[in-house]
Design a protein around this motif. Structure first.
Motif, mmCIF file in Angstrom:
data_model
loop_
_atom_site.group_PDB
_atom_site.id
_atom_site.type_symbol
_atom_site.label_atom_id
_atom_site.label_comp_id
_atom_site.label_asym_id
_atom_site.label_seq_id
_atom_site.Cartn_x
_atom_site.Cartn_y
_atom_site.Cartn_z
ATOM 1 N N UNK A 1 7.003 -1.366 -6.722
ATOM 2 C CA UNK A 1 5.245 -2.350 -6.111
ATOM 3 C C UNK A 1 4.348 -2.730 -4.699
ATOM 4 N N UNK A 2 3.338 -1.711 -5.131
ATOM 5 C CA UNK A 2 2.292 -1.847 -3.624
ATOM 6 C C UNK A 2 1.384 -2.927 -3.635
ATOM 7 N N UNK A 3 1.544 -3.677 -2.573
ATOM 8 C CA UNK A 3 1.190 -4.867 -1.940
ATOM 9 C C UNK A 3 -0.093 -4.865 -0.665
ATOM 10 N N UNK A 4 -1.050 -5.750 -0.492
ATOM 11 C CA UNK A 4 -2.656 -5.119 -0.034
ATOM 12 C C UNK A 4 -2.508 -6.803 1.029
ATOM 13 N N UNK A 5 -2.044 -7.499 -0.068
ATOM 14 C CA UNK A 5 -2.067 -9.169 0.705
ATOM 15 C C UNK A 5 -0.947 -10.252 0.625
ATOM 16 N N UNK A 6 -0.658 -11.150 1.436
ATOM 17 C CA UNK A 6 0.098 -12.157 1.643
ATOM 18 C C UNK A 6 0.021 -12.978 0.043
#
Length: 322
Positions: A168-173
């Motif tokens: 799973x790729x995420x960008x933000x907290x």
């Protein structure tokens, strides 16, 4: 908090629920905490029924009480070998369920390569899933395939193993919190025959540093730590968190430190501040000691002796033991 409803107990009719709401008793906790005789007066139900409802709530939603021997058996039956013999020896068998591990090191020290190798080695077992949360957007499926190919795995085994590594790729907290909340539901639905054994977050500073301001940092880290601990304990799995290190050198130390290829754990600090420094159960320091060679040391641990270390190599097979 779970609200009171007829789904909790059939004796909680709409009329009874309305009576309780007038007394500001709307949740299970409020109902359990209230005096039983007062509840009987509020609702018109008999004291016997009130006690039955409370017992039903505790059975459905209460925690399971286990003795120390039961907890020891759960721990021993769920140790997850990394299949890196020297690292497993350092960790007294592998990754322990309910534990938060942190791997620290400077950029390009091999933290991601170690995580990819652990993910492959764990997922090679047909009953193991690995959840890989990528915050840097540099997860490499081709590197996973290369590691498996170098292990002489067949095409079928490679495909099946890669399928068991859930990325799973995420960008933000905020997205990290959303994924962790989703996992608290998803992990309950997994089958015992194939379930998540390790969650890897690579890396936490990548999203934390975008968000931080002094007024919210401690509260945010506290929330994150609580979620880590809940997931690790509730689902008997290990969490591996990737962190960076900070090192301050005076002018007189720069020359000597630049000629040294290895760091002492006492000379550096983990990033994310003093609060987070106490969150991981075990913190490991990964350091370069030569071309393709890495030393991994026990920096801090509640169950391992500090400053023990082993040597690892970075090769086409991922991380291997010396």
């Amino acid at each position: 908090m779970t609200k009171l409803s007829s789904d909790v107990d059939s004796k909680l009719s709409n009329v009874v629920l309305e009576q309780l709401q007038r007394k500001h008793i709307c949740t299970l906790i409020q109902f359990i905490d209230e005096d039983s005789e007062k509840l009987a007066t509020f609702t018109g139900l008999s004291l016997k029924y009130i006690l039955e409802i409370k017992q039903n709530i505790l059975r459905k939603y209460g925690g399971i009480v286990r003795n120390a021997f039961d907890l020891f058996k759960i721990e021993q039956n769920n140790i997850i070998p990394t299949n890196l013999s020297s690292l497993d020896s350092l960790l007294k068998g592998g990754l322990y369920p309910g534990q938060i591990y942190e791997i620290c090191g400077i950029s390009s020290s091999g933290k991601t390569q170690l995580c990819l190798t652990i993910a492959v080695n764990v997922a090679l077992q047909s009953n193991n899933l690995v959840r890989y949360i990528d915050t840097k957007r540099d997860f490499s499926g081709s590197r996973i395939e290369q590691i498996l190919s170098q292990k002489k795995c067949s095409k079928q085994v490679i495909d099946e193993t890669m399928e068991r590594i859930k990325v799973c790729c995420i960008y933000t907290l905020q997205q990290l919190f959303k994924v962790l909340h989703w996992l608290t539901v998803t992990l309950k639905e997994e089958e015992e025959s194939c379930h998540t054994r390790v969650i890897i977050i690579d890396s936490l500073p990548a999203v934390i540093f975008k968000y931080f301001n002094d007024s919210k940092s401690t509260a945010t880290l506290n929330h994150l730590a609580n979620m880590y601990k809940f997931i690790a304990n509730e689902f008997h799995l290990s969490i591996i968190n990737i962190n960076l290190i900070t090192q301050w050198n005076s002018d007189s130390e720069k020359e000597s430190s630049s000629t040294s290829s290895s760091r002492n754990c006492n000379d550096v600090l983990p990033t994310l501040g003093k609060y987070w420094s106490h969150v991981p159960n075990t913190r490991l320091l990964l350091d370069k000691i030569g071309l393709g060679q890495r030393k991994i040391s026990v920096w801090k641990s509640f169950q391992l002796e500090a400053n023990l270390s082993c040597t690892l190599n970075i090769t086409d097979c991922g991380i291997s033991c010396s």
